[in-house]
Design a protein around this motif. Structure first.
Motif, PDB file in Angstrom:
ATOM      1  N   LYS A 189      14.575  22.225  16.195  1.00 50.97           N
ATOM      2  CA  LYS A 189      14.961  23.406  15.270  1.00 50.97           C
ATOM      3  C   LYS A 189      16.013  24.378  15.757  1.00 50.97           C
ATOM      4  CE  LYS A 189      11.171  23.408  12.292  1.00 50.97           C
ATOM      5  NZ  LYS A 189      10.930  23.617  11.345  1.00 50.97           N
ATOM      6  N   LYS A 190      17.018  24.488  14.934  1.00 49.79           N
ATOM      7  CA  LYS A 190      18.300  25.418  15.255  1.00 49.79           C
ATOM      8  C   LYS A 190      17.537  26.775  15.411  1.00 49.79           C
ATOM      9  CE  LYS A 190      21.703  22.472  13.085  1.00 49.79           C
ATOM     10  NZ  LYS A 190      22.719  22.550  12.094  1.00 49.79           N
ATOM     11  N   THR A 191      18.404  27.424  16.344  1.00 52.66           N
ATOM     12  CA  THR A 191      18.080  29.037  16.615  1.00 52.66           C
ATOM     13  C   THR A 191      19.292  29.470  16.697  1.00 52.66           C
ATOM     14  OG1 THR A 191      17.908  28.734  19.169  1.00 52.66           O
ATOM     15  CG2 THR A 191      15.905  28.538  17.742  1.00 52.66           C
ATOM     16  N   TYR A 192      19.350  30.669  16.009  1.00 54.49           N
ATOM     17  CA  TYR A 192      20.510  31.745  15.892  1.00 54.49           C
ATOM     18  C   TYR A 192      20.142  33.228  16.651  1.00 54.49           C
ATOM     19  CZ  TYR A 192      22.661  28.137  12.969  1.00 54.49           C
ATOM     20  OH  TYR A 192      23.253  26.811  12.551  1.00 54.49           O
ATOM     21  N   THR A 193      19.597  33.276  17.807  1.00 56.74           N
ATOM     22  CA  THR A 193      19.172  34.515  18.263  1.00 56.74           C
ATOM     23  C   THR A 193      20.453  35.598  18.367  1.00 56.74           C
ATOM     24  OG1 THR A 193      19.345  33.552  20.675  1.00 56.74           O
ATOM     25  CG2 THR A 193      16.980  33.708  19.301  1.00 56.74           C
ATOM     26  N   SER A 194      21.631  34.819  18.494  1.00 59.88           N
ATOM     27  CA  SER A 194      22.873  35.577  18.561  1.00 59.88           C
ATOM     28  C   SER A 194      23.193  36.442  17.345  1.00 59.88           C
ATOM     29  CB  SER A 194      24.066  34.732  18.883  1.00 59.88           C
ATOM     30  OG  SER A 194      24.157  33.720  18.003  1.00 59.88           O
ATOM     31  N   ALA A 195      22.752  35.845  16.122  1.00 60.89           N
ATOM     32  CA  ALA A 195      22.838  36.560  14.817  1.00 60.89           C
ATOM     33  C   ALA A 195      22.031  38.119  14.863  1.00 60.89           C
ATOM     34  CB  ALA A 195      22.439  35.556  13.623  1.00 60.89           C
ATOM     35  N   LEU A 196      20.939  37.934  15.951  1.00 59.56           N
ATOM     36  CA  LEU A 196      19.890  39.111  15.815  1.00 59.56           C
ATOM     37  C   LEU A 196      20.090  40.057  16.977  1.00 59.56           C
ATOM     38  CD1 LEU A 196      17.030  36.741  14.673  1.00 59.56           C
ATOM     39  CD2 LEU A 196      18.571  38.066  13.006  1.00 59.56           C
ATOM     40  N   GLU A 197      21.309  40.200  17.305  1.00 56.10           N
ATOM     41  CA  GLU A 197      21.403  41.180  18.519  1.00 56.10           C
ATOM     42  C   GLU A 197      21.372  42.569  18.347  1.00 56.10           C
ATOM     43  OE1 GLU A 197      25.052  39.889  20.095  1.00 56.10           O
ATOM     44  OE2 GLU A 197      24.255  38.194  21.421  1.00 56.10           O
ATOM     45  N   ASN A 198      21.496  42.738  16.841  1.00 56.66           N
ATOM     46  CA  ASN A 198      21.283  44.309  16.580  1.00 56.66           C
ATOM     47  C   ASN A 198      19.807  44.453  16.943  1.00 56.66           C
ATOM     48  OD1 ASN A 198      20.627  46.740  14.985  1.00 56.66           O
ATOM     49  ND2 ASN A 198      22.911  46.279  14.159  1.00 56.66           N
ATOM     50  N   LEU A 200      29.008  31.652   8.539  1.00 53.02           N
ATOM     51  CA  LEU A 200      30.555  31.428   7.947  1.00 53.02           C
ATOM     52  C   LEU A 200      31.464  32.196   8.997  1.00 53.02           C
ATOM     53  CD1 LEU A 200      30.099  31.193   3.888  1.00 53.02           C
ATOM     54  CD2 LEU A 200      30.732  29.290   5.625  1.00 53.02           C
ATOM     55  N   LYS A 201      30.889  32.908   9.681  1.00 51.64           N
ATOM     56  CA  LYS A 201      31.766  34.028  10.314  1.00 51.64           C
ATOM     57  C   LYS A 201      32.710  34.968   9.691  1.00 51.64           C
ATOM     58  CE  LYS A 201      32.497  30.972  14.460  1.00 51.64           C
ATOM     59  NZ  LYS A 201      31.171  29.989  14.279  1.00 51.64           N
ATOM     60  N   ARG A 202      31.966  35.308   8.572  1.00 53.16           N
ATOM     61  CA  ARG A 202      32.672  36.295   7.570  1.00 53.16           C
ATOM     62  C   ARG A 202      32.459  37.903   7.925  1.00 53.16           C
ATOM     63  NH1 ARG A 202      31.225  36.274   1.838  1.00 53.16           N
ATOM     64  NH2 ARG A 202      33.625  36.715   1.571  1.00 53.16           N
ATOM     65  N   GLY A 203      32.398  38.152   8.948  1.00 54.96           N
ATOM     66  CA  GLY A 203      32.288  39.445   9.519  1.00 54.96           C
ATOM     67  C   GLY A 203      30.593  39.989   9.664  1.00 54.96           C
ATOM     68  N   ASP A 204      30.788  41.130   9.989  1.00 58.07           N
ATOM     69  CA  ASP A 204      29.271  41.921  10.318  1.00 58.07           C
ATOM     70  C   ASP A 204      28.937  42.306   8.856  1.00 58.07           C
ATOM     71  OD1 ASP A 204      29.643  41.369  12.737  1.00 58.07           O
ATOM     72  OD2 ASP A 204      30.279  43.411  13.163  1.00 58.07           O
ATOM     73  N   ALA A 205      27.629  41.814   8.321  1.00 56.66           N
ATOM     74  CA  ALA A 205      27.030  42.362   7.036  1.00 56.66           C
ATOM     75  C   ALA A 205      26.563  43.694   7.333  1.00 56.66           C
ATOM     76  CB  ALA A 205      25.957  41.605   6.636  1.00 56.66           C
ATOM     77  N   GLY A 209      18.929  35.032   3.072  1.00 58.27           N
ATOM     78  CA  GLY A 209      20.236  35.245   2.267  1.00 58.27           C
ATOM     79  C   GLY A 209      21.505  35.696   2.895  1.00 58.27           C
ATOM     80  N   GLY A 210      22.324  36.407   2.210  1.00 56.42           N
ATOM     81  CA  GLY A 210      23.580  36.809   2.667  1.00 56.42           C
ATOM     82  C   GLY A 210      23.961  37.081   3.874  1.00 56.42           C
ATOM     83  N   PHE A 211      23.079  37.580   4.444  1.00 57.41           N
ATOM     84  CA  PHE A 211      23.434  37.948   6.272  1.00 57.41           C
ATOM     85  C   PHE A 211      23.369  36.787   6.939  1.00 57.41           C
ATOM     86  CE2 PHE A 211      21.746  38.677  10.441  1.00 57.41           C
ATOM     87  CZ  PHE A 211      22.515  39.342  10.808  1.00 57.41           C
ATOM     88  N   VAL A 212      22.420  35.773   6.731  1.00 58.69           N
ATOM     89  CA  VAL A 212      22.580  34.584   7.226  1.00 58.69           C
ATOM     90  C   VAL A 212      23.679  33.721   7.179  1.00 58.69           C
ATOM     91  CG1 VAL A 212      21.055  32.583   8.020  1.00 58.69           C
ATOM     92  CG2 VAL A 212      20.096  34.674   7.640  1.00 58.69           C
ATOM     93  N   ARG A 213      23.954  33.475   5.612  1.00 60.54           N
ATOM     94  CA  ARG A 213      24.925  32.784   5.371  1.00 60.54           C
ATOM     95  C   ARG A 213      26.237  33.073   5.864  1.00 60.54           C
ATOM     96  NH1 ARG A 213      25.484  34.656  -0.065  1.00 60.54           N
ATOM     97  NH2 ARG A 213      27.129  36.256   0.723  1.00 60.54           N
ATOM     98  N   ASP A 214      26.633  34.578   5.888  1.00 53.76           N
ATOM     99  CA  ASP A 214      27.873  35.116   6.276  1.00 53.76           C
ATOM    100  C   ASP A 214      27.950  34.923   7.836  1.00 53.76           C
ATOM    101  OD1 ASP A 214      28.500  35.632   3.774  1.00 53.76           O
ATOM    102  OD2 ASP A 214      28.310  37.844   3.544  1.00 53.76           O
ATOM    103  N   TYR A 215      26.881  34.981   8.422  1.00 49.66           N
ATOM    104  CA  TYR A 215      26.958  35.129   9.949  1.00 49.66           C
ATOM    105  C   TYR A 215      27.231  33.466  10.289  1.00 49.66           C
ATOM    106  CZ  TYR A 215      25.854  34.674  14.718  1.00 49.66           C
ATOM    107  OH  TYR A 215      25.965  34.266  16.077  1.00 49.66           O
TER     108      TYR A 215
END
Length: 476
Positions: free
Chosen positions: A3-12, A41-46, A33-39
């Motif tokens: 499984k892929k994990t993205y704990t770095s996306a959830l540092e807040n 894609l490196k589209r900035g902080d949602a 949704g959008g938060f995960v997609r944009d993270y």
């Protein structure tokens, strides 16, 4: 497969608070949704984050609030089963996982509580069905049942279910598909594009406000022409902006043709998007030529003409805004003014630029003269490099002249130095047409350069003009 994990996306820290609140309530929660997609894609902080609870989203929001400093207020929308709260500059929306069913007449679904899988099934696109677990046991784990990650990598817009079902259920998704394709520079899957074309007339059941919101987002993308070309290709555009569709095509008579004003317009919108993010200036670029369709005529001597298309187009702006339930306020008036004046600087750029012509341009455009010049420069779409350089050089001369005249004469938004009250006192007048005649004469004299924009010169001119039309000054 691991499984892929993205704990770095959830540092807040907010995500750990949600995880703790979920544990307290013994329910599962996921950011989706959008938060995960944009993270990814490196589209900035949602700043907007959607959280799905397998259970009550409202109860989860209230529990999260208790764990946050100051216990931020929770806004509850019982009809939708959602709740919102703001914390640290982030807006969180909580909703219970649900499954939906639709009728043909409405985009409002029948909603029942469901699982995370049910909730992901109802999402519009695979790239928006990506979820990250906020549960302690697998915090940060990606749940991607439709290979949304692969679609992100391949830059593909695809629906989780049969596109006919997805688009017929909620026709707004057709516009969203095109908007995401425009914003992200993605391709819409062929089957999905065919389905949008097949279901295009279903867009009629969507409120004008929701439609316009998507059009705004397309207009604000880096290359808006991509979105508008797709709207045209799928047959959605005639339902939204028939005025643009009417511009398409090239007519020929006696060997004379004119340019395709639809595709020209899209070029102008792309050009202006390189220099401004102003939504309403981009709208002006989109609508600047809409008066050409109803004014197009063929003249044996002149060829194809579009007489007074700017005036006709400015009137059409009001009807268009009203039909789409857009604001009939200063935003609409700004777009009208830009459309009405869109050819004025072109005339100046093609001849010797006189001070009086520039003064009139500044006076009529007022505070929007710079926007008008930006629009006119965007309107240069010639593919001839020599002509392109020449036109831009000419417009720069006009800009320089505007700056020079503006600094010297202070014309922008000017009022004649002599007031109506002073004219009344000088000639012992009651409110009458003579006052307007004198004021207009002073304004014209200043714009023509006959007198400077100064009080003493304007007063002397007022006395002379008053006597000329048969008035007697009080002190004589």
């Amino acid at each position: 497969m691991s499984k892929k994990t993205y704990t770095s996306a959830l540092e807040n820290p907010i995500f750990r608070k949600i995880s703790k609140a979920s544990e307290n309530l013994k329910l599962e929660s996921y950011v989706i949704g959008g938060f995960v997609r944009d993270y990814i894609l490196k589209r900035g902080d949602a700043k907007d984050i959607d959280v799905v609870a397998v259970g009550s989203g409202i109860e989860l929001a209230e529990e999260v609030s208790k764990l946050l400093p100051g216990k931020p207020q929770v806004s509850i929308f019982k009809n939708y089963g959602t709740a919102m709260l703001k914390s640290g500059g982030i807006e969180l929306e909580f909703v219970g996982a649900r499954k939906e069913s639709y009728t043909a007449e409405s985009r409002n679904p029948n909603v029942k509580a469901g699982t995370l899988a049910d909730d992901q099934n109802r999402r519009d696109f695979t790239i928006n069905a990506l979820a990250l677990s906020l549960n302690e046991a697998n915090f940060g784990e990606l749940l991607d049942p439709f290979n949304g990650i692969e679609d992100l990598q391949n830059k593909l817009i695809r629906t989780p279910l049969d596109p006919d079902v997805t688009y017929s259920d909620d026709p707004l998704r057709m516009l969203r598909a095109i908007r995401f394709a425009s914003q992200l520079n993605f391709k819409i899957e062929d089957a999905s594009l065919e389905s949008i074309t097949k279901n295009a007339d279903r867009i009629k059941i969507i409120s004008k406000e929701r439609v316009v919101d998507e059009i705004h987002k397309i207009l604000l993308s880096d290359t808006p022409s991509k979105g508008f070309a797709l709207l045209h290709k799928t047959g959605l555009l005639p339902h939204i902006l028939p005025e643009l569709v009417a511009l398409q095509g090239i007519d020929e008579k006696e060997g004379q043709t004119h340019k395709d004003n639809f595709w020209h317009t899209l070029e102008v919108v792309d050009n202006i998007s390189e220099t401004t993010n102003d939504l309403w200036l981009r709208w002006a670029a989109l609508l600047h030529d809409i008066g050409k369709a109803p004014t197009k005529k063929f003249d044996k001597k002149l060829g194809w003409t579009f007489h007074a298309h700017e005036f006709v187009g400015s009137k059409m702006v009001y009807k268009l805004f009203k039909r789409l339930k857009m604001p009939l306020n200063d935003k609409m008036k700004f777009v009208q003014k830009m459309v009405l004046m869109s050819s004025r600087p072109v005339g100046l750029a093609s001849e010797e630029v006189t001070d009086s012509a520039v003064r009139r341009l500044i006076f009529d455009a007022g505070e929007y003269v710079d926007d008008l010049m930006t629009l006119c420069e965007a309107d240069i779409t010639t593919k001839n490099p020599k002509k392109f350089r020449k036109y831009h050089a000419n417009f720069q001369l006009v800009r320089d002249k505007i700056a020079e005249v503006e600094e010297r004469d202070q014309i922008r938004n000017f009022q004649p130095p002599v007031t109506g009250e002073e004219i009344m006192e000088t000639f012992n007048l009651k409110p009458s047409r003579e006052i307007g005649i004198i004021k207009d004469a002073i304004k014209e004299a200043i714009l023509e350069g006959e007198i400077p924009n100064e009080y003493e010169a304007a007063k002397a001119f007022m006395l002379k003009k008053g006597v000329a039309i048969g008035l007697k000054p009080m002190n004589n």
